[in-house]
Scaffold this active site. Sequence first.
Site: not given
Length: 196
Positions: A97-99, A149
């Site tokens: 997720i994310c980074g 995500a």
Amino acid sequence: MKTAIFLILDEYADWEGSYLASQLNQSSDWCVSTASIKPQVTSIGGFKTNVDYLLTEIPQKIDLLVLIGGNSWSISNKELRELIVKQLSMQQPVAAICGAVDFLAQNGLLTNYKHTGNSQYLWQTYSEYTNQGDFIKKQAVIDNNLVTANGTATLQFTKLVLKLVNFLPEVEIAKALALHELGFYKYCATYGNPYQ
């Protein structure tokens, strides 16, 4: 017992793994542990976490590898990359997720996977990111053994990861997270009061 390893780096986004970890950890079938590249990391929210494992100590068998986002994923780390490659190649569940998705893109680990992330714009200079056409503009995406995500998709991420590992039937997963998605009163109107 199944093992879920949450890999967190300094300035990790403490909210991104909280729903998923709490669902897994409440099951007698799962053991949730943390890992990192150093013994203690501090979240964006200031929580200091003494991790269970350094990268070199992680058990050989991991049933779920969860890569929690944050501000420190623009790193070069051979051991971390090798761990992820191993899990993906063995068809073991991986969730980013994310980074953390940025790290996958930078290292060519999204190849052959439909995926999402914070923004493809951030990946323009990544020579290893070659499958731009597989990017899907959705909050979270599941493809084969990988869930990706963006950083605003904590609940959607949790749902897809629980689906990936067959945690519960999909209807039960939706109900388990509906309290957080709908809020207490809408949940009660739909499912009844969970505390009665």
